[in-house]
Enzyme design. Structure first.
Site, short mmCIF file in Angstrom:
data_model
loop_
_atom_site.label_atom_id
_atom_site.label_comp_id
_atom_site.label_asym_id
_atom_site.label_seq_id
_atom_site.Cartn_x
_atom_site.Cartn_y
_atom_site.Cartn_z
N PHE A 6 -2.44 15.79 4.03
CA PHE A 6 -2.76 15.13 2.64
C PHE A 6 -1.41 15.22 1.80
CE2 PHE A 6 -4.46 14.06 -1.17
CZ PHE A 6 -5.25 12.98 -0.90
N GLU A 11 0.76 -1.30 0.11
CA GLU A 11 0.02 -0.04 0.02
C GLU A 11 0.96 1.23 0.00
OE1 GLU A 11 -2.58 1.39 -0.67
OE2 GLU A 11 -4.05 0.79 0.42
N ASP A 12 0.34 2.29 -0.68
CA ASP A 12 1.12 3.73 -0.64
C ASP A 12 1.07 4.20 0.76
OD1 ASP A 12 -1.48 4.13 -0.88
OD2 ASP A 12 -1.67 5.53 -2.52
N ARG A 58 1.04 12.41 -9.18
CA ARG A 58 1.50 10.97 -8.90
C ARG A 58 3.06 11.08 -9.50
NH1 ARG A 58 -2.63 7.44 -7.70
NH2 ARG A 58 -4.83 8.07 -8.74
N ASP A 110 -4.61 5.10 6.21
CA ASP A 110 -5.08 6.27 6.75
C ASP A 110 -5.82 5.81 7.60
OD1 ASP A 110 -6.35 8.65 7.08
OD2 ASP A 110 -6.92 9.14 5.03
P1 IMP Z 1 -7.94 4.24 3.90
O1 IMP Z 1 -9.04 3.33 3.56
O2 IMP Z 1 -8.55 5.54 4.65
O3 IMP Z 1 -6.75 3.67 5.16
O4 IMP Z 1 -7.45 4.87 3.00
C1 IMP Z 1 -6.50 4.38 2.24
C2 IMP Z 1 -6.09 4.95 0.74
O5 IMP Z 1 -6.59 6.21 0.69
C3 IMP Z 1 -4.74 5.03 0.46
O6 IMP Z 1 -4.28 3.81 -0.25
C4 IMP Z 1 -4.57 6.22 -0.61
O7 IMP Z 1 -4.82 5.62 -1.87
C5 IMP Z 1 -5.57 6.97 0.03
N1 IMP Z 1 -5.10 8.16 0.87
C6 IMP Z 1 -5.34 8.22 1.96
N2 IMP Z 1 -4.57 9.44 2.62
C7 IMP Z 1 -4.09 9.90 1.48
C8 IMP Z 1 -3.14 10.87 1.36
O8 IMP Z 1 -2.56 11.88 2.28
N3 IMP Z 1 -2.57 11.19 0.00
C9 IMP Z 1 -2.96 10.60 -0.94
N4 IMP Z 1 -3.77 9.39 -0.88
C10 IMP Z 1 -4.30 9.06 0.42
MG MG Z 2 -4.09 3.35 -2.17
#
Ligand code: IMP
Ligand code: MG
Length: 176
Positions: free
Chosen positions: A153, A100-101, A166, A104
């Site tokens: 963010f 995963e990148d 990106r 969050d």
């Molecule tokens: P989660 O399901 O809330 O954990 O969100 C995960 C996904 O949301 C990550 O894999 C990202 O693709 C996107 N994401 C969450 N925070 C950021 C951020 O700060 N910048 C860009 N993408 C984000």
């Molecule tokens: Mg992602």
């Protein structure tokens, strides 16, 4: 459009990313021994990280991608998670390492882990480049973390805001 990138404040440099990715690759290979690893990247954000991590892991390693919806074009989680693209090949019997990148809320990862548990994989672990730990809503295990980041963010190195940034080789914070 040229002025857009001046709103990006650098957070993690290209050199810092490269050094950490090299460490992660070594650590992963050490932990897995001579096992064949299947990296499963979460499109689209993790594609850039996965391609570097792949080359930092010696020996037998392959990769696949899944696409999940959880965000629209904004910076807040929609809470909606569904599979847009599943694995090309079966993960049965494979040592799966989800790539995963950024984690969050953890909702995307929780969904993916539950989905992966329905297959008879040999193992499932998680490698996240970034951990936005202050925002966690559900408790998810992360086996390998690149960097912890504050509640901001971030964009760059595969991560976008509305399809932009990106291509930045570093990770930055999106301003107002
Ligand atoms: P989660 O399901 O809330 O954990 O969100 C995960 C996904 O949301 C990550 O894999 C990202 O693709 C996107 N994401 C969450 N925070 C950021 C951020 O700060 N910048 C860009 N993408 C984000
Ligand atoms: Mg992602």
């Amino acid at each position: 459009m040229i002025t857009v990138q001046s709103a990006i404040k650098p957070l993690i440099s290209e050199e810092q990313i490269a050094a950490r990715v090299a460490e992660l690759g070594k650590q992963i290979r050490q932990d897995y021994g001579d096992k064949n690893i299947l990296l499963v990247g979460v499109l689209k954000g993790a594609a850039v990280f996965l391609s570097d991590l792949l080359r930092a892991i010696d020996g037998e390693v392959d990769y696949d991608f899944v696409a999940i919806s959880s965000y629209g074009n904004g910076t807040k989680s929609s809470g909606v998670v569904r599979i847009l693209k599943d694995l090309d090949e079966s993960p049965i019997g494979r040592h799966v390492l989800i790539v995963e990148d950024i984690v969050d809320s953890g909702l995307t990862l929780q969904f993916l882990l539950e989905n992966m548990r329905m297959h008879r994989t040999a193992s499932v672990k998680v490698c996240a480049l970034l951990d936005k730990v202050a925002r966690r809503v559900v408790d998810v295990p992360i086996d390998y973390t690149g960097f912890e980041v504050p509640d901001v963010f971030v964009v760059g190195y595969g991560m976008d805001y509305a399809g932009l940034y990106r291509n930045l080789p570093y990770i930055g914070v999106l301003g107002e």
